[in-house]
Design a protein around this motif. Structure first.
Motif, PDB file in Angstrom:
ATOM      1  N   LEU A  12     -47.078  36.423  73.707  1.00 26.58           N
ATOM      2  CA  LEU A  12     -48.100  35.442  73.358  1.00 26.58           C
ATOM      3  C   LEU A  12     -47.474  34.066  73.500  1.00 26.58           C
ATOM      4  CD1 LEU A  12     -49.590  37.108  70.147  1.00 26.58           C
ATOM      5  CD2 LEU A  12     -50.629  36.989  72.415  1.00 26.58           C
ATOM      6  N   VAL A  13     -48.154  33.196  74.206  1.00 28.25           N
ATOM      7  CA  VAL A  13     -47.669  31.827  74.359  1.00 28.25           C
ATOM      8  C   VAL A  13     -48.751  30.872  73.873  1.00 28.25           C
ATOM      9  CG1 VAL A  13     -46.118  32.380  76.275  1.00 28.25           C
ATOM     10  CG2 VAL A  13     -48.437  31.666  76.760  1.00 28.25           C
ATOM     11  N   PRO A  14     -48.347  29.750  73.319  1.00 26.38           N
ATOM     12  CA  PRO A  14     -49.344  28.798  72.835  1.00 26.38           C
ATOM     13  C   PRO A  14     -50.207  28.262  73.992  1.00 26.38           C
ATOM     14  CG  PRO A  14     -47.148  28.259  71.994  1.00 26.38           C
ATOM     15  CD  PRO A  14     -46.982  29.318  73.040  1.00 26.38           C
ATOM     16  N   PRO A  15     -51.509  28.129  73.752  1.00 33.67           N
ATOM     17  CA  PRO A  15     -52.376  27.569  74.790  1.00 33.67           C
ATOM     18  C   PRO A  15     -51.901  26.171  75.186  1.00 33.67           C
ATOM     19  CG  PRO A  15     -53.683  28.423  72.958  1.00 33.67           C
ATOM     20  CD  PRO A  15     -52.247  28.463  72.533  1.00 33.67           C
ATOM     21  N   GLY A  16     -51.945  25.899  76.468  1.00 35.58           N
ATOM     22  CA  GLY A  16     -51.586  24.576  76.968  1.00 35.58           C
ATOM     23  C   GLY A  16     -50.100  24.283  76.953  1.00 35.58           C
ATOM     24  N   ASP A  17     -49.278  25.318  76.856  1.00 33.26           N
ATOM     25  CA  ASP A  17     -47.825  25.126  76.837  1.00 33.26           C
ATOM     26  C   ASP A  17     -47.218  25.757  78.090  1.00 33.26           C
ATOM     27  OD1 ASP A  17     -45.090  25.028  76.374  1.00 33.26           O
ATOM     28  OD2 ASP A  17     -45.250  25.643  74.276  1.00 33.26           O
ATOM     29  N   PRO A  18     -47.214  24.992  79.189  1.00 33.60           N
ATOM     30  CA  PRO A  18     -46.702  25.563  80.444  1.00 33.60           C
ATOM     31  C   PRO A  18     -45.229  25.966  80.353  1.00 33.60           C
ATOM     32  CG  PRO A  18     -47.122  23.205  80.691  1.00 33.60           C
ATOM     33  CD  PRO A  18     -47.641  23.608  79.350  1.00 33.60           C
ATOM     34  N   GLY A  19     -44.450  25.285  79.520  1.00 34.06           N
ATOM     35  CA  GLY A  19     -43.041  25.648  79.371  1.00 34.06           C
ATOM     36  C   GLY A  19     -42.877  27.023  78.746  1.00 34.06           C
ATOM     37  N   ALA A  20     -43.702  27.326  77.729  1.00 28.76           N
ATOM     38  CA  ALA A  20     -43.630  28.643  77.085  1.00 28.76           C
ATOM     39  C   ALA A  20     -44.078  29.734  78.050  1.00 28.76           C
ATOM     40  CB  ALA A  20     -44.495  28.654  75.819  1.00 28.76           C
ATOM     41  N   LEU A  21     -45.119  29.458  78.828  1.00 26.09           N
ATOM     42  CA  LEU A  21     -45.585  30.428  79.824  1.00 26.09           C
ATOM     43  C   LEU A  21     -44.506  30.673  80.875  1.00 26.09           C
ATOM     44  CD1 LEU A  21     -47.774  32.235  80.996  1.00 26.09           C
ATOM     45  CD2 LEU A  21     -48.698  30.223  82.158  1.00 26.09           C
ATOM     46  N   ALA A  22     -43.895  29.603  81.359  1.00 25.16           N
ATOM     47  CA  ALA A  22     -42.832  29.738  82.363  1.00 25.16           C
ATOM     48  C   ALA A  22     -41.657  30.535  81.803  1.00 25.16           C
ATOM     49  CB  ALA A  22     -42.372  28.364  82.831  1.00 25.16           C
ATOM     50  N   ALA A  23     -41.315  30.304  80.531  1.00 24.31           N
ATOM     51  CA  ALA A  23     -40.198  31.031  79.924  1.00 24.31           C
ATOM     52  C   ALA A  23     -40.516  32.517  79.805  1.00 24.31           C
ATOM     53  CB  ALA A  23     -39.878  30.438  78.543  1.00 24.31           C
ATOM     54  N   ALA A  24     -41.747  32.853  79.426  1.00 24.63           N
ATOM     55  CA  ALA A  24     -42.139  34.258  79.303  1.00 24.63           C
ATOM     56  C   ALA A  24     -42.109  34.942  80.669  1.00 24.63           C
ATOM     57  CB  ALA A  24     -43.525  34.369  78.676  1.00 24.63           C
ATOM     58  N   VAL A  25     -42.632  34.267  81.678  1.00 24.80           N
ATOM     59  CA  VAL A  25     -42.629  34.835  83.038  1.00 24.80           C
ATOM     60  C   VAL A  25     -41.189  34.989  83.536  1.00 24.80           C
ATOM     61  CG1 VAL A  25     -43.284  34.410  85.442  1.00 24.80           C
ATOM     62  CG2 VAL A  25     -44.941  34.012  83.609  1.00 24.80           C
ATOM     63  N   ALA A  26     -40.356  33.992  83.292  1.00 23.07           N
ATOM     64  CA  ALA A  26     -38.955  34.070  83.727  1.00 23.07           C
ATOM     65  C   ALA A  26     -38.246  35.249  83.064  1.00 23.07           C
ATOM     66  CB  ALA A  26     -38.230  32.761  83.401  1.00 23.07           C
ATOM     67  N   LYS A  27     -38.527  35.447  81.782  1.00 19.93           N
ATOM     68  CA  LYS A  27     -37.898  36.577  81.074  1.00 19.93           C
ATOM     69  C   LYS A  27     -38.299  37.896  81.711  1.00 19.93           C
ATOM     70  CE  LYS A  27     -36.763  37.862  76.441  1.00 19.93           C
ATOM     71  NZ  LYS A  27     -36.714  37.405  75.083  1.00 19.93           N
ATOM     72  N   LEU A  28     -39.570  38.023  82.055  1.00 22.21           N
ATOM     73  CA  LEU A  28     -40.035  39.273  82.670  1.00 22.21           C
ATOM     74  C   LEU A  28     -39.508  39.460  84.086  1.00 22.21           C
ATOM     75  CD1 LEU A  28     -43.713  39.286  81.381  1.00 22.21           C
ATOM     76  CD2 LEU A  28     -41.887  40.862  80.724  1.00 22.21           C
ATOM     77  N   THR A  29     -39.385  38.380  84.828  1.00 18.95           N
ATOM     78  CA  THR A  29     -38.907  38.518  86.214  1.00 18.95           C
ATOM     79  C   THR A  29     -37.429  38.867  86.276  1.00 18.95           C
ATOM     80  OG1 THR A  29     -38.477  36.144  86.426  1.00 18.95           O
ATOM     81  CG2 THR A  29     -40.628  36.935  87.160  1.00 18.95           C
ATOM     82  N   THR A  30     -36.693  38.552  85.224  1.00 13.90           N
ATOM     83  CA  THR A  30     -35.249  38.815  85.256  1.00 13.90           C
ATOM     84  C   THR A  30     -34.844  40.063  84.483  1.00 13.90           C
ATOM     85  OG1 THR A  30     -34.876  37.381  83.337  1.00 13.90           O
ATOM     86  CG2 THR A  30     -34.695  36.366  85.528  1.00 13.90           C
ATOM     87  N   ASP A  31     -35.800  40.726  83.842  1.00 10.02           N
ATOM     88  CA  ASP A  31     -35.465  41.890  83.016  1.00 10.02           C
ATOM     89  C   ASP A  31     -36.396  43.064  83.337  1.00 10.02           C
ATOM     90  OD1 ASP A  31     -34.841  43.736  81.034  1.00 10.02           O
ATOM     91  OD2 ASP A  31     -34.651  42.213  79.471  1.00 10.02           O
ATOM     92  N   PRO A  32     -36.053  43.855  84.356  1.00 16.04           N
ATOM     93  CA  PRO A  32     -36.927  44.968  84.745  1.00 16.04           C
ATOM     94  C   PRO A  32     -37.088  46.021  83.642  1.00 16.04           C
ATOM     95  CG  PRO A  32     -34.877  45.015  86.008  1.00 16.04           C
ATOM     96  CD  PRO A  32     -34.881  43.744  85.210  1.00 16.04           C
ATOM     97  N   ASP A  33     -36.063  46.203  82.814  1.00 11.37           N
ATOM     98  CA  ASP A  33     -36.185  47.165  81.717  1.00 11.37           C
ATOM     99  C   ASP A  33     -37.213  46.700  80.690  1.00 11.37           C
ATOM    100  OD1 ASP A  33     -34.281  48.852  82.864  1.00 11.37           O
ATOM    101  OD2 ASP A  33     -32.629  47.929  81.747  1.00 11.37           O
ATOM    102  N   LEU A  34     -37.219  45.407  80.387  1.00 14.48           N
ATOM    103  CA  LEU A  34     -38.205  44.846  79.467  1.00 14.48           C
ATOM    104  C   LEU A  34     -39.614  44.985  80.038  1.00 14.48           C
ATOM    105  CD1 LEU A  34     -38.953  43.255  76.911  1.00 14.48           C
ATOM    106  CD2 LEU A  34     -38.566  41.158  78.234  1.00 14.48           C
ATOM    107  N   ARG A  35     -39.765  44.672  81.330  1.00 14.90           N
ATOM    108  CA  ARG A  35     -41.082  44.834  81.988  1.00 14.90           C
ATOM    109  C   ARG A  35     -41.574  46.258  81.857  1.00 14.90           C
ATOM    110  NH1 ARG A  35     -38.915  42.210  86.356  1.00 14.90           N
ATOM    111  NH2 ARG A  35     -38.922  44.103  87.578  1.00 14.90           N
ATOM    112  N   ALA A  36     -40.702  47.210  82.136  1.00 13.87           N
ATOM    113  CA  ALA A  36     -41.094  48.624  82.075  1.00 13.87           C
ATOM    114  C   ALA A  36     -41.430  49.032  80.644  1.00 13.87           C
ATOM    115  CB  ALA A  36     -39.977  49.500  82.638  1.00 13.87           C
TER     116      ALA A  36
END
Length: 76
Positions: A12-36
């Motif tokens: 969950l990221v705060p609405p209108g917070d592109p930095g939080a969204l980018a951080a969440a996406v970055a975390k998922l793109t770099t951690d395949p085990d977390l994604r799974a």
């Protein structure tokens, strides 16, 4: 909000917070085990959420309200 358990079934990221969204996406793109793991957890969470089950739940809410509501007097 009722489907996402932050960090478990997604983020969950705060609405209108592109930095939080980018951080969440970055975390998922770099951690395949977390994604799974989040994918598996999310799937388990929604397995019982069929249209039939959701409709039955809604009807149950309506019935509960109708059974507990006080009659409304309508002026003549």
């Amino acid at each position: 909000l009722d489907l996402v358990d932050d960090g478990v079934t997604g983020f969950l990221v705060p609405p209108g917070d592109p930095g939080a969204l980018a951080a969440a996406v970055a975390k998922l793109t770099t951690d395949p085990d977390l994604r799974a793991a989040q994918g598996r957890a999310a799937r388990r969470k929604v397995l019982g959420r069929t249209w039939q089950a959701l409709g039955d739940e809604l009807i149950g809410h309506y019935e509960a309200v109708l059974n507990t509501a006080s009659p409304v007097e309508v002026p003549a």
